[in-house]
Design a protein around this motif. Structure first.
Motif, PDB file in Angstrom:
ATOM      1  N   GLN A  55       5.292 -27.496 -66.074  1.00 24.20           N
ATOM      2  CA  GLN A  55       4.687 -28.112 -65.029  1.00 24.20           C
ATOM      3  C   GLN A  55       3.145 -27.767 -64.783  1.00 24.20           C
ATOM      4  O   GLN A  55       2.531 -28.608 -64.323  1.00 24.20           O
ATOM      5  CB  GLN A  55       5.443 -28.420 -63.585  1.00 24.20           C
ATOM      6  CG  GLN A  55       5.056 -28.860 -62.173  1.00 24.20           C
ATOM      7  CD  GLN A  55       5.902 -28.194 -61.092  1.00 24.20           C
ATOM      8  OE1 GLN A  55       6.808 -27.201 -60.358  1.00 24.20           O
ATOM      9  NE2 GLN A  55       6.332 -29.591 -60.603  1.00 24.20           N
ATOM     10  N   TYR A  59      -0.673 -29.720 -64.884  1.00 24.53           N
ATOM     11  CA  TYR A  59      -1.448 -29.514 -63.850  1.00 24.53           C
ATOM     12  C   TYR A  59      -2.742 -29.256 -64.450  1.00 24.53           C
ATOM     13  O   TYR A  59      -3.304 -29.323 -64.302  1.00 24.53           O
ATOM     14  CB  TYR A  59      -0.718 -28.374 -62.907  1.00 24.53           C
ATOM     15  CG  TYR A  59      -2.038 -28.260 -61.706  1.00 24.53           C
ATOM     16  CD1 TYR A  59      -2.485 -29.051 -61.016  1.00 24.53           C
ATOM     17  CD2 TYR A  59      -2.793 -27.267 -61.902  1.00 24.53           C
ATOM     18  CE1 TYR A  59      -2.622 -28.819 -59.837  1.00 24.53           C
ATOM     19  CE2 TYR A  59      -4.138 -26.977 -61.275  1.00 24.53           C
ATOM     20  CZ  TYR A  59      -3.834 -28.611 -59.545  1.00 24.53           C
ATOM     21  OH  TYR A  59      -4.374 -27.540 -58.665  1.00 24.53           O
ATOM     22  N   ALA A 270       1.500 -25.300 -55.927  1.00 22.76           N
ATOM     23  CA  ALA A 270       2.991 -25.179 -55.595  1.00 22.76           C
ATOM     24  C   ALA A 270       2.670 -24.774 -53.768  1.00 22.76           C
ATOM     25  O   ALA A 270       3.398 -26.026 -53.120  1.00 22.76           O
ATOM     26  CB  ALA A 270       3.675 -24.078 -56.007  1.00 22.76           C
ATOM     27  N   HIS A 279       5.137 -29.655 -54.389  1.00 21.16           N
ATOM     28  CA  HIS A 279       5.926 -30.809 -55.036  1.00 21.16           C
ATOM     29  C   HIS A 279       6.611 -30.558 -54.296  1.00 21.16           C
ATOM     30  O   HIS A 279       7.995 -30.679 -55.265  1.00 21.16           O
ATOM     31  CB  HIS A 279       6.382 -29.287 -55.941  1.00 21.16           C
ATOM     32  CG  HIS A 279       4.632 -29.117 -57.219  1.00 21.16           C
ATOM     33  ND1 HIS A 279       4.539 -30.143 -57.667  1.00 21.16           N
ATOM     34  CD2 HIS A 279       4.309 -27.626 -57.429  1.00 21.16           C
ATOM     35  CE1 HIS A 279       3.069 -29.557 -58.445  1.00 21.16           C
ATOM     36  NE2 HIS A 279       3.705 -27.929 -57.797  1.00 21.16           N
ATOM     37  N   ASP A 282       8.498 -33.844 -54.789  1.00 23.07           N
ATOM     38  CA  ASP A 282       8.660 -34.446 -56.548  1.00 23.07           C
ATOM     39  C   ASP A 282      10.092 -34.592 -56.969  1.00 23.07           C
ATOM     40  O   ASP A 282      10.929 -33.818 -57.087  1.00 23.07           O
ATOM     41  CB  ASP A 282       7.762 -33.475 -57.808  1.00 23.07           C
ATOM     42  CG  ASP A 282       6.315 -33.397 -57.459  1.00 23.07           C
ATOM     43  OD1 ASP A 282       5.494 -33.943 -56.311  1.00 23.07           O
ATOM     44  OD2 ASP A 282       5.688 -32.736 -57.961  1.00 23.07           O
TER      45      ASP A 282
END
Length: 756
Positions: A55, A59, A270, A279, A282
Motif C-alpha cells: 500500500q 502510494y 494513513a 484508508h 478502502d
C-alpha cells in the motif's frame, strides 16, 4: 631558499584555481530517472504486513517485484534467531537477469515489517548524494555476531553496523555481491552481507558504504527514541532527531514491529490533521449489496458479578442485525446471574438462530471458555464472523456489528471507554515486558480527537473476528492460554507473534524443523463512531436484593439510564413540571424500575417501624409524627441516596426556588408504607426541613386507593400521585400538610427532609 618556497606555493595555488574554474571540471551526475529504480522484496505469503508494505509502495508509485510468493519458507525463524538465507538465494536468482543493466538501481528491502515514507525521486537523489555504488542500511546494534564489532570501520558520527533489511545499489554491483552466495536457506543473510562489507578489498572494489545517518533507511531497533512523527500537509514523515534526517524507508526490525504499526497508522498518508483517516473507507464491505447478511456467532462472557446484566442482554436483543443470522453462545461463571440468563432465554428463546449456555457447573477457566466460543465458529463453515463481547460492555450503538463488518478487517474492535475516564478496551503500546504502556496518541484516540481505524497491539472486552481467519491464520485452538497471561493478553500476543507450525508438507527433512517468519495478524480498534462504554465491576456487591441500586457512584451513566425518569431532563429543557399548589412543585424523577426495586428492597428488609412514637433510630428516641417506615440507613443506602439528592434533586431546587442553593443534606431519608390496616394517613404537621421531597413509588387506583397530600394554608390537595414523580415543597412555617387516608391496598412513598 625562501624564494623557491614561494614559487612552489604559488604554482600549487595556480593549479588549484585552474581546476576550480576550468570548464573541464567534473559536473554533478544527471539525476537517475525514477523508471530506473526497481524494488525487489521477498515475501512467501500475503500477510497483513506485506499488504501494508505494498500500500505504501503503490502510494509513491514504486515499481515492485516480489520474489518467492507462494513458495515454502525454509529460511528459519528470522523473528527470533539467525536465518533468512533464502532471501539471498531468491535475490541472487533475480539479479542474474538484471546484472548487465548498468544504469538500473536496485532497492532490496524486507516487506513484512517495512513501509515507505518517501518516493522514488527522493531515494534516488539521496543515493546519488552518497556517491557510492552500493549502500546498506545501518543500525546501532550489531547482529548476529558481536565478535565482529572491532572489524567495522570506525565512524565519527552515525550508525556503525550493517543491517541487511535495506540495500540500494547499481544492478551490476548488487549482482556481484549476491552471486557469492553458496550457503543454505537457513543460514543468516545479514552475516553473509556483513562479511563481504568487512572485507576491506571488497568494500573498496564494490564501492560500498552504510547509510550512517539514516538518510534513506531508518531501522527502528535501538532507535525508537530518536524517531518522531512529522506532520505536514498531504502526508506524514518519520524524522530522525539524532541526525535531523527524513528517512525514506522505515524498517521495524527486531522487537520494534509494534512501534512500526504505530507509525503505520500515520505514515505515509494513513492519517493527518488535514484530512483525517485516508484508508478508513478502502475495501469496505457494502452490506446493502449482499444477497443476505453474514452469519455471526456472538460469544458472551460473564466472568464475574456484573451490574446491569439484564440491560446488557436487552441491548444485545436490540442490535440492528437480523436475529436469524445471530447465534448466541454464553459462558456464565457466576451462579448469581443464572436467574438473569434464564429470564432472558425464556422471553427470547425463539428470537435467535440458536442459544447455547455453558454455566458455572462446567467449571471452565476463562481461557477454556473463550477457546470454546471461538472454536464453535471455527468448526462451523457457515460462521462468517465471531463477535466476542464481555458482560461489562454496554453497547449503545445498535449498528455496532454492521459497522465492524463493513470495515473488513481480520480482527477489529469498537472503542469503548469507562465513563469520564481514560480507561478503554485497548492499549496503544506495550512495555518491554509486554504490559500496558501509553502511546503518544492514546488520549487523543480515546477522546476521539483523532478519529480513524487504528492498528494496535492489544484489545479486550469486545471484538469481531472473521470466520475465515479462524479457519486459516488462527486455526490453532488454544489461543487464550499462554504462560501466566490473562486470556485477552494471550490471544493478542498469539495473534501478534503468530508463526506457522512445522511445515509438514516441506519437500525435505532439512526444512521440516524450519519456521516461517512471523506473520502476525493485525488487530484494529475503530473510534469512527460512538459505540458504548465499559462498566466498572470492581466494587459490585451482590449481597442486596436489587444490587444495581448501589451503583450510582461506580457506574453513574448506567444508573441514570436505568433509574431516572425518561422525562427528567425535560424539566430543564421544556419546563416539564407542574405547580398544583403554591410553592409545591411536581416533577418526574424516578423510572418505574427504580420505584419497583426500592419497594422490593424495603419489603425484602421487612423491618417496618410500625408508626410508633418511640424510635431508637433517631436522636432523642422520640418521633412526634411517626410513620410506618424504613430508613435508607437501615439498608445501607444513605450515602447513595444523598448522592441522588445532590445530583438530581438539587438542580430542580435551584430552578423552582431561584437563588436558593441547597446543601443537599438530609438526616431523615426513608420509605413510608401506608395501609388501612397499619397506618392509613398522617396527621397535619410541619417537616423539620428547609424543603421536602415526596416521591410516589407506586400507582394510585392500581396498587392502592385514596392517599394524597393536603396543604392546609392553601386548602389545596394533591390526590393523584404519579409513580416516579416527586413533590417538592417548603418544610417549615408555610406548608402545614397531612397525609390523606389510604383506603385500600398499599401506598409507598420515599421522603427526605432536606437541609434540616
Amino acid at each position: 631558499m625562501e624564494y623557491l618556497k614561494f614559487c612552489f606555493v604559488f604554482s600549487c595555488w595556480i593549479k588549484f584555481a585552474n581546476s576550480v574554474y576550468s570548464t573541464d571540471a567534473p559536473k554533478s551526475p544527471a539525476p537517475v530517472p525514477k523508471e530506473k529504480l526497481l524494488v525487489l522484496t521477498v515475501a512467501t505469503e500475503e500477510t497483513d504486513g506485506f499488504r501494508r508494505f505494498m500500500q505504501s509502495a503503490n502510494y509513491f508509485n514504486y515499481t515492485v517485484k516480489v520474489l518467492g510468493m507462494g513458495e515454502a519458507w525454509k529460511g528459519g525463524d528470522v523473528g527470533r534467531s539467525i536465518g533468512g538465507g533464502q532471501k539471498v538465494k531468491l535475490l541472487k536468482k533475480a539479479m542474474e537477469d538484471l546484472a548487465d543493466q548498468e544504469d538500473l538501481v536496485v532497492l532490496s528491502v524486507d516487506s513484512y515489517d517495512l513501509i515507505f515514507a518517501g518516493g522514488p525521486e527522493e531515494i534516488l537523489r539521496k543515493f546519488q548524494q552518497a556517491n557510492h555504488k552500493v549502500l546498506f542500511a545501518a543500525e546501532g546494534l550489531i547482529w548476529p555476531d558481536k565478535r565482529l564489532s572491532d572489524k567495522y570501520p570506525s565512524v565519527r558520527s552515525g550508525k556503525r553496523y550493517l543491517n541487511s533489511g535495506g540495500i540500494i545499489g547499481y544492478a551490476p554491483y548488487i549482482n556481484r555481491i549476491v552471486s557469492q552466495w553458496n550457503l543454505h536457506d537457513n543460514d543468516d543473510d545479514q552475516l553473509f552481507y556483513t562479511k563481504i562489507y568487512l572485507d576491506p578489498l571488497q568494500r573498496e572494489t564494490l564501492n560500498m558504504t552504510l547509510d550512517h545517518k539514516c538518510q534513506i533507511f531508518q531501522n527502528l531497533n535501538g532507535a525508537v527514541d530518536e524517531v518522531l512523527l512529522k506532520f505536514g500537509t498531504g502526508r506524514v514523515r518519520v524524522r530522525n532527531t539524532a541526525y535531523d534526517s527524513l528517512p525514506v524507508v522505515v524498517h521495524g526490525n527486531g522487537n520494534t514491529k509494534m512501534y512500526l504499526n504505530y507509525l503505520g497508522n500515520y505514515v505515509p498518508n494513513a492519517w493527518n490533521y488535514e484530512h483525517g483517516c485516508s484508508h478508513c473507507d478502502d475495501d469496505v464491505v457494502d452490506l446493502s449489496q449482499l444477497k443476505e447478511y453474514p452469519n455471526v456467532l456472538v460469544g458472551v462472557f460473564i466472568e464475574q458479578p456484573t451490574p446491569f446484566l439484564p440491560e446488557f442482554f436487552q441491548r444485545l436483543l436490540t442490535l440492528d442485525y437480523p436475529k436469524d443470522k445471530l447465534k448466541i453462545f454464553v459462558h456464565n461463571n457466576e451462579v448469581y446471574h443464572e436467574k438473569h440468563i434464564q429470564r432472558f432465554w425464556e422471553e427470547n428463546r425463539n428470537v435467535f438462530s440458536s442459544f447455547k449456555v455453558v454455566g458455572p457447573e462446567e467449571n471452565l477457566s476463562q481461557g477454556e471458555a473463550r477457546n470454546m466460543g471461538m472454536d464453535l465458529c471455527r468448526k462451523d463453515a457457515t460462521c462468517d464472523y465471531y463477535f466476542s463481547i464481555d458482560s461489562d460492555v454496554m453497547l449503545t450503538n445498535r449498528q455496532t456489528v454492521k459497522l465492524l463488518i463493513e470495515q473488513n478487517r481480520k480482527i477489529i474492535g469498537p472503542l469503548v471507554t469507562r465513563h469520564s475516564k481514560l480507561w478503554s478496551n485497548f492499549w496503544g503500546a506495550l512495555s518491554l515486558d509486554g504490559y500496558y504502556a501509553r502511546s503518544e496518541d492514546y488520549v487523543d484516540i480515546v477522546q476521539r480527537k483523532r478519529v480513524g481505524v487504528w492498528n494496535i497491539p492489544y484489545m479486550a472486552h469486545v471484538y469481531l473476528v472473521k470466520g475465515s481467519v479462524l479457519r486459516n491464520e488462527l486455526k490453532e485452538r488454544n489461543y487464550f492460554v499462554l504462560e501466566k497471561l490473562d486470556p485477552d493478553m494471550a490471544l493478542c500476543r498469539n495473534a501478534r507473534e503468530m508463526t506457522s507450525h512445522r511445515e509438514k508438507d516441506s519437500p525435505s527433512p532439512e526444512s521440516f524443523h524450519m519456521l516461517r517468519p512471523p506473520k502476525g495478524v493485525f488487530m484494529y480498534i475503530t473510534n469512527r463512531h460512538d459505540f458504548g462504554r465499559l462498566i466498572s465491576t470492581a466494587n459490585y456487591n451482590i449481597s442486596h436484593y436489587n444490587n444495581d441500586l448501589w451503583q450510582i457512584f461506580e457506574n453513574p451513566v448506567d444508573w441514570k439510564e436505568k433509574y431516572i425518569h425518561q422525562n427528567y431532563t425535560r424539566i430543564f429543557t421544556e419546563n416539564f413540571l407542574e405547580q398544583p399548589c403554591p410553592d409545591v412543585f411536581w416533577f418526574p424523577v424516578f423510572s418505574v424500575k427504580a420505584c419497583d426495586e426500592i419497594v422490593e428492597e424495603m419489603e425484602h428488609y421487612g423491618s417496618w417501624s410500625g408508626g410508633k412514637h418511640e424510635d431508637k433510630r433517631i436522636s432523642g428516641g422520640y418521633e412526634t409524627v411517626p410513620t410506618d417506615d424504613i430508613h435508607m440507613k437501615q439498608i445501607g443506602f444513605d450515602k447513595e441516596w444523598l448522592h441522588f439528592i445532590r445530583e438530581f434533586i438539587s438542580p430542580v431546587t435551584l430552578k423552582v426556588f431561584s437563588g436558593y442553593y441547597t446543601k443537599g443534606y438530609a438526616i431523615m431519608n426513608f420509605v413510608v408504607k401506608y395501609t388501612p390496616e397499619r397506618q392509613a394517613y398522617l396527621r397535619p404537621h410541619h417537616d423539620s426541613s428547609t424543603f421536602t421531597i415526596n416521591i410516589a413509588l407506586n400507582n394510585k387506583d392500581t396498587d392502592f386507593q385514596g392517599g394524597g397530600c393536603r396543604f392546609h394554608r392553601y386548602n389545596c390537595s394533591i390526590e393523584s400521585p404519579r409513580k416516579g414523580w416527586s413533590f417538592m415543597h417548603p418544610g417549615r412555617l408555610t406548608h402545614l400538610h397531612e397525609g390523606l387516608p389510604t383506603t385500600n391496598g398499599t401506598r409507598y412513598i420515599a421522603v427526605s427532609f432536606i437541609d434540616p
